[in-house]
Structures are given as structure tokens and as C-alpha cells.
Design an enzyme around this catalytic site. Sequence first.
Site, mmCIF file in Angstrom:
data_model
loop_
_atom_site.group_PDB
_atom_site.id
_atom_site.type_symbol
_atom_site.label_atom_id
_atom_site.label_comp_id
_atom_site.label_asym_id
_atom_site.label_seq_id
_atom_site.Cartn_x
_atom_site.Cartn_y
_atom_site.Cartn_z
ATOM 1 N N PRO A 73 0.400 4.818 7.829
ATOM 2 C CA PRO A 73 1.083 3.516 7.822
ATOM 3 C C PRO A 73 2.239 3.443 6.833
ATOM 4 O O PRO A 73 2.159 3.951 5.710
ATOM 5 C CB PRO A 73 -0.039 2.537 7.441
ATOM 6 C CG PRO A 73 -1.286 3.198 7.931
ATOM 7 C CD PRO A 73 -1.064 4.668 7.697
ATOM 8 N N CYS A 74 3.318 2.750 7.282
ATOM 9 C CA CYS A 74 4.548 2.725 6.494
ATOM 10 C C CYS A 74 4.812 1.466 5.669
ATOM 11 O O CYS A 74 5.719 1.487 4.841
ATOM 12 C CB CYS A 74 5.751 2.971 7.406
ATOM 13 S SG CYS A 74 6.075 1.615 8.559
#
Length: 298
Positions: A73-74
Site C-alpha cells: 500500500p502506498c
Amino acid sequence: MGSFDFADLFAGIGGTRAAFQAQGGQCVFTCEKSEEAREAYTRNWDDKVESNDIKDVDPEEIPDHDVLLACWPCPSFSRIGNRTGLNDDRGSLFYHILTTLETKQPTAFFLENVKAVQHMNDGQIFETLTKSLEDVGYNIDAAVLNALDFGLPQQRERLMIIGTRTDDELDIPTQSPDALTTKAEQREALEQVLVEDPRDRFVASESIQQDRRESVENPDKVESPSVWYENRAGNITPRPHANALRASASWNYQLIDGRRRFPPRELLRLQGFPDDFEINRNNESRARRLTGNSIPVP
């Protein structure tokens, strides 16, 4: 490329799987936390998702594999996220990737995140990531790739990190023969993405359309098709390509010719998925989340 096995962590709807399977890979393990992503993944790949949460995965129980895929996840690193880096629950998921690499020792890995990872905290976070990967036995390389340089009419830059347990010199290609280097090429590719006669529900309100026209100089002279992109300051810029798809952008973040949104099929095409790939066409919010969180397949 010969046949090989891969494990697909943070699988989303299967963007990385699509790419690696096309090169002869066979998926032996899938992990994805989002229920709606799992539903789309299972329907399209006719394959079960073995685990819902990487935190619950014992690396010893993951089947042996040659390549580990992990687009973690960013939001912890993104300009539009909280930018807490490795210090929150999502950013620290990197360490589960690291444990898996250390335990299973696949020949190679492929990781992906936003390009901002390279520069956060004056580069200290990126240095921590790369040093950690080297410490568990990998020779690594990293590069920021843009979807435009691989044939998709979308300005989407992402950091790719690859590693192998060999001494081979690594060099990530930053462009393919399909690169869209001119506005004419980009506009032509955009035209190929668009569907004929999208449903009326994708058309912006008259007030939004009027606002867009008033925000653009000489709107009648803007070439069609164009994507009218709204930045965070509210400025509108027509472009011959899409800006990066986002999972949580405003409804009118980018409009075709200042008039309508991208329907699900166009969103999938902008990420390089084939037309037989299906997500819920009747749920625009879901389509935007799923495609905005995916990776460009090419």
C-alpha cells in the site's frame, strides 16, 4: 522466458499477475485484504485467494516460488496520503515482505510503490528499504517507470524495485517500443481507450461542464479527445492523456473533453487490462477504487 512460479502479495485485482503470467509464470499463492478486490480477482482468475491479510500469513506456509510480487500500500508514502512512511500499519507492511523473502528465499522479487518513496526523509526511507533487501541476500535495482512509456495514455509514475539472488547485472528498462512520446501518439492511444456512447450517468452536470469551459482558455480550440484534468489547486488543464488514476479522487477529477467521466471499461483499458477482464460495471465508485489501486499491466 521459461516457466516459473510466483507468489502474489497485495494482489489487488491482479495487475502484476496479468503481467507475470503473460511471461510464463504460474501463481502459487495469493494474498489480498480488500473484499471487493478479492471478489474481482477470484472472478477473473478463477482462482482462490489463499489469505486475506498479510499479517496473518506464516511465510513458512507459502509454497516455494521463484519470484515474489508485492505492490504494498502506498498512502503512507504518497503526496495525497499521510506520508508517515514505514511508521504506520500500512507502510510497515514492507517488513512482512522482507520476512517472506528471508524465509522463502525466492530467486527474484518485484516490488512497486509511489515514486515519492525515493525522496521521503531526505532519502532515508529508500535507503532503509534497499539496505534491508540487500541484507537478506539480494542484488537490487530500482527505477521510476511511467505508463506513458509503455503504451498506455496515462501519466502514471511508479517506483519499481527488483532484486535477484544472483550476481547478474540488473538494468530495468524504462521504455518499451510502444512508448507514447508525442502528443499525437498519446491522443491516438487515448482515442483507442474510449468506448462509444457511454451511459448518460457518466456525463457531468451542466454546471460542472460550464465551470470547466470557463476555466480553460479557448475551450472550443482544445483538440478532441482530451482529458481535462483538475489539480489540487482547482486549475484545469486539457491533456492528450489521462493523469494517474486515483482510488479516492473527486468524481470530476478528470473529464473527457470537459464533459464526462471514464466508465469502468475505460479505466481498465487505461491500466492495460484486456477487454475480457470484468469488474462491477454498475458500481462506478468500486471501479474507480479497484483500478486506481492497480498497476499498469504493460
